[in-house]
Design a protein around this motif. Sequence first.
Motif, short mmCIF file in Angstrom:
data_model
loop_
_atom_site.label_atom_id
_atom_site.label_comp_id
_atom_site.label_asym_id
_atom_site.label_seq_id
_atom_site.Cartn_x
_atom_site.Cartn_y
_atom_site.Cartn_z
N GLU A 171 0.06 3.10 -2.27
CA GLU A 171 0.02 4.32 -3.08
C GLU A 171 -1.30 5.05 -2.93
OE1 GLU A 171 0.87 2.93 -7.00
OE2 GLU A 171 3.06 3.03 -6.72
N ASN A 172 -2.35 4.32 -2.54
CA ASN A 172 -3.66 4.94 -2.34
C ASN A 172 -3.98 5.21 -0.87
OD1 ASN A 172 -5.44 4.98 -5.04
ND2 ASN A 172 -4.02 3.25 -5.13
N TYR A 213 -3.66 3.09 1.77
CA TYR A 213 -4.09 1.95 2.57
C TYR A 213 -2.85 1.20 3.06
CZ TYR A 213 -8.42 3.10 0.17
OH TYR A 213 -9.52 3.76 -0.33
N GLY A 227 -13.31 1.59 -1.19
CA GLY A 227 -12.12 2.31 -1.62
C GLY A 227 -11.00 1.36 -2.01
N ALA A 254 -9.45 1.03 -5.77
CA ALA A 254 -8.02 1.25 -6.02
C ALA A 254 -7.44 0.11 -6.85
CB ALA A 254 -7.27 1.38 -4.70
N ASN A 301 -8.89 0.21 -10.51
CA ASN A 301 -8.26 1.24 -11.34
C ASN A 301 -6.87 0.85 -11.80
OD1 ASN A 301 -10.51 2.90 -11.06
ND2 ASN A 301 -9.68 3.98 -9.28
#
Length: 267
Positions: A174-175, A177, A189, A193, A196
């Motif tokens: 979803e981010n 990756y 990063g 992710a 969060n």
Amino acid sequence: MAFLSAFSIFLLFSSSLFCLSESHGRGKGGGGGVVPGQREFDYFLLSLQWPGTICHNTRHCCAKNGCCRSSATAEFTIHGLWTDYNDGTWPSCCGDHQFDIKEVTPLLEGLQKYWPSYSCGSTSTCHGGRGLFWAHEWEKHGTCSYPVFKDEYNYFLATINLYLKYNITEILIENGYVPSNTEKYPLGGIVSAIQNAVRATPQLECRNGAVEELHLCFYKNFEPRDCVTKGNSLTSKACPRYVSLPEFVPSNVLSTSVPWLPSTEAL
């Protein structure tokens, strides 16, 4: 979550997420306890493996090796649910309840899919023998999860549910990756992710610049907590600033429904 099977959905929406009953029809009881020289554990560590890295150097293939699946696996799989101390050490082999595969028969579909081994060999247990990957994980780590778990059925069921609830593969995709044999991603990063989404800091371990293992940590009530070692956050081990998530390439076209056996053990 297109890759979730009906088995997964059943687990996620069961009446009790972790099924922590005092007594369970499939459990024998006496799963563990504090043994001389070992105190009760402080927290749980869920260890996940990335198949694309684990299987990269596979040379010998057999039906019991998860690296020999006939279809590509593009998601983290379970290594184990481990009991740890806050000082960086851990208890092990806390009871005399040997693994009995009949106790987890209703879970075999999920265990084979989400908790495979990546070797053709067997592994040592706490009782002088050798056996399944799951036998090692239960006898070495699961028996130390008392009093949270008193039998292997609930231990394995809860681990699968925890893995599915905090779906790290989906969080990363979803981010942006995604598995790739060409791309490299910022380690910071990836950590951000996960922080969060989970509200806690993970640990990552790498090999040759590729993510190999990822750890999530939980209090005994399964609320997320930061992974710490000796009081300090440890977000990476042997990981560079930019890391890869290599695609899984099956080593052979073997397909099997029998339990896979283990690779070398990190803990």
